[in-house]
Motif scaffolding. Structure first.
Motif, PDB file in Angstrom:
ATOM      1  N   UNK A 139      16.882  51.640  48.453  1.00  0.00           N
ATOM      2  CA  UNK A 139      15.659  52.269  47.955  1.00  0.00           C
ATOM      3  C   UNK A 139      15.949  53.039  46.671  1.00  0.00           C
ATOM      4  N   UNK A 140      17.067  53.794  46.664  1.00  0.00           N
ATOM      5  CA  UNK A 140      17.410  54.609  45.495  1.00  0.00           C
ATOM      6  C   UNK A 140      17.666  53.736  44.284  1.00  0.00           C
ATOM      7  N   UNK A 141      18.519  52.702  44.425  1.00  0.00           N
ATOM      8  CA  UNK A 141      18.847  51.918  43.225  1.00  0.00           C
ATOM      9  C   UNK A 141      17.763  50.907  42.858  1.00  0.00           C
ATOM     10  N   UNK A 142      16.702  50.851  43.646  1.00  0.00           N
ATOM     11  CA  UNK A 142      15.546  50.031  43.272  1.00  0.00           C
ATOM     12  C   UNK A 142      14.460  50.884  42.629  1.00  0.00           C
ATOM     13  N   UNK A 143      14.137  52.030  43.233  1.00  0.00           N
ATOM     14  CA  UNK A 143      13.012  52.829  42.757  1.00  0.00           C
ATOM     15  C   UNK A 143      13.313  53.515  41.428  1.00  0.00           C
ATOM     16  N   UNK A 144      14.567  53.944  41.219  1.00  0.00           N
ATOM     17  CA  UNK A 144      14.889  54.615  39.953  1.00  0.00           C
ATOM     18  C   UNK A 144      14.710  53.678  38.760  1.00  0.00           C
ATOM     19  N   UNK A 145      15.299  52.456  38.761  1.00  0.00           N
ATOM     20  CA  UNK A 145      15.047  51.541  37.638  1.00  0.00           C
ATOM     21  C   UNK A 145      13.568  51.190  37.472  1.00  0.00           C
ATOM     22  N   UNK A 146      12.840  51.061  38.596  1.00  0.00           N
ATOM     23  CA  UNK A 146      11.414  50.738  38.506  1.00  0.00           C
ATOM     24  C   UNK A 146      10.664  51.832  37.755  1.00  0.00           C
ATOM     25  N   UNK A 147      10.937  53.085  38.100  1.00  0.00           N
ATOM     26  CA  UNK A 147      10.251  54.207  37.450  1.00  0.00           C
ATOM     27  C   UNK A 147      10.606  54.284  35.965  1.00  0.00           C
ATOM     28  N   UNK A 148      11.905  54.172  35.665  1.00  0.00           N
ATOM     29  CA  UNK A 148      12.349  54.271  34.271  1.00  0.00           C
ATOM     30  C   UNK A 148      11.785  53.126  33.432  1.00  0.00           C
ATOM     31  N   UNK A 149      11.896  51.904  33.935  1.00  0.00           N
ATOM     32  CA  UNK A 149      11.410  50.744  33.181  1.00  0.00           C
ATOM     33  C   UNK A 149       9.890  50.777  33.040  1.00  0.00           C
ATOM     34  N   UNK A 150       9.191  51.220  34.093  1.00  0.00           N
ATOM     35  CA  UNK A 150       7.732  51.314  34.001  1.00  0.00           C
ATOM     36  C   UNK A 150       7.336  52.319  32.922  1.00  0.00           C
ATOM     37  N   UNK A 151       8.061  53.449  32.856  1.00  0.00           N
ATOM     38  CA  UNK A 151       7.784  54.437  31.824  1.00  0.00           C
ATOM     39  C   UNK A 151       8.002  53.886  30.429  1.00  0.00           C
ATOM     40  N   UNK A 152       9.118  53.177  30.222  1.00  0.00           N
ATOM     41  CA  UNK A 152       9.404  52.590  28.913  1.00  0.00           C
ATOM     42  C   UNK A 152       8.378  51.525  28.539  1.00  0.00           C
ATOM     43  N   UNK A 153       7.984  50.714  29.527  1.00  0.00           N
ATOM     44  CA  UNK A 153       7.006  49.656  29.255  1.00  0.00           C
ATOM     45  C   UNK A 153       5.653  50.255  28.874  1.00  0.00           C
ATOM     46  N   UNK A 154       5.212  51.266  29.607  1.00  0.00           N
ATOM     47  CA  UNK A 154       3.927  51.903  29.284  1.00  0.00           C
ATOM     48  C   UNK A 154       3.972  52.565  27.913  1.00  0.00           C
TER      49      UNK A 154
END
Length: 352
Positions: free
Chosen positions: A131-146
């Motif tokens: 969960x940790x190594x999945x959710x952290x990249x998701x949040x960071x990448x989503x922020x960069x994409x937005x």
């Protein structure tokens, strides 16, 4: 080039001989397998992992120290600052994650290297870690994409609200032409099917369109500082890409269609030449050229810093030479220059 090809061939031959030796060894019957790693092999590979870790960090630090000077100076367009900020934040995140993950990868590779009689402990899964190594990249990448989508939307806001200057960039193997809308700031209709070299109609303007009579075709791009410019881009032959690195601008020029890009220049050519980084770059470049001139080598004339339009698609054998000078100047200087240029109608009159 010949020396490089020769060296490459020799390396490939050496690899082939080595592989043949391995095959020969495997074909021999032996009581003991040499393919099983021993403690000595594992220790050796563990030390190599640490050595490689030091190497990649060392080469990274060296590259930053040595080649930081070849980076572009500050952006010379209104949107360039946001563009650079997004890029540097992305680089910082990537570099931070790479530094941590590579250190852990090489450290654990050494610490838990194989040892005789030691068996690895196997975990089928760990929900918390996953969960940790999945959710952290998701949040960071989503922020960069937005953030990237927001920046892209602002950059691509091409409209006529601010009375922009209308300029066409016309690409062909292997040169650029620029066309201004003239006094009415409206480009006349054009098509590659209307090109008539004998009548000096090199961009295929529709001679029956009155909007094209005052159009101005030039080989050097002049832009007034502080005024928005809407670029319309065409290609005569193959896919090109109008790349203006100092303005953080790039757009493909596609045969058969018109693409668009818009930006506002914020720093004149004369002002960017006073930038300390640019002054140092010119100094280093001209020192090299002075040595070339002393040796009687070509391309050794003193160099002056200029904005430039490049093609960023490999469009043929002379792709490297497809470029056009860009001059950013005051509104008064621009108006004086544009008034001195011949219109399309005047150009046709000279060949009739």
């Amino acid at each position: 080039m010949t020396a490089l090809l020769t060296l490459t061939v020799l390396v490939l031959v050496a690899i082939a001989i080595w592989q043949m030796t391995k095959i020969f060894e495997l074909s021999q019957l032996k009581a003991e397998s040499t393919e099983v790693a021993t403690d000595s092999d594992n220790n050796y590979n563990g030390y190599l992992l640490f050595g490689f870790l030091i190497f990649i960090y060392g080469i990274t630090i060296f590259s930053f120290a040595k080649y930081n000077k070849v980076l572009l100076p500050e952006a010379s367009s209104a949107h360039g600052g946001d563009y650079d900020q997004l890029m540097w934040v992305s680089f910082a995140i990537i570099f931070f994650v790479q530094t941590i993950t590579q250190a852990l990868l090489h450290y654990f590779g050494y610490k838990y290297r194989g040892k005789k009689g030691q068996k690895a402990l196997f975990f089928a899964d760990n929900d918390r870690l996953e969960f940790i190594w999945t959710i952290i990249p998701v949040i960071v990448l989503a922020g960069l994409i937005l953030w990237g989508l927001y920046s892209w939307t602002n950059i691509m806001d091409i409209n006529d609200d601010d009375d922009p200057l209308i300029v066409e960039l016309y690409a062909q193997q292997f040169n650029w032409s620029a066309r201004y809308g003239g006094e009415d700031n409206v480009l006349g209709d054009a098509s590659v099917r209307l090109i008539d070299i004998d009548r000096a109609n090199v961009l295929g303007l529709d001679e029956a369109d009155p909007n094209g009579a005052d159009d101005i075709i030039v080989k050097e791009l002049h832009l007034p500082v502080g005024r928005k410019v809407n670029f319309m881009m065409r290609s005569q032959d193959v896919l090109h890409s109008a790349y203006m690195p100092h303005f953080r601008a790039q757009m493909n020029c596609v045969p058969g269609m018109i693409t668009q890009f818009s930006f506002t220049p914020t720093i004149t050519t004369e002002e960017i030449r006073l930038n300390p980084d640019v002054i140092e770059k010119v100094k280093r470049t001209n020192a090299i050229r002075a040595k070339r001139a002393a040796a009687g080598e070509p391309n050794s004339d003193p160099w002056e810093y200029d904005y430039i339009l490049l093609c960023n698609k490999i469009c043929g054998k002379s792709h490297y030479n497809m470029q056009m000078k860009i001059i950013v100047e005051t509104e008064e200087e621009y108006n004086k220059w544009i008034a001195e240029q011949a219109t399309f109608k005047e150009t046709l009159a000279t060949v009739e």
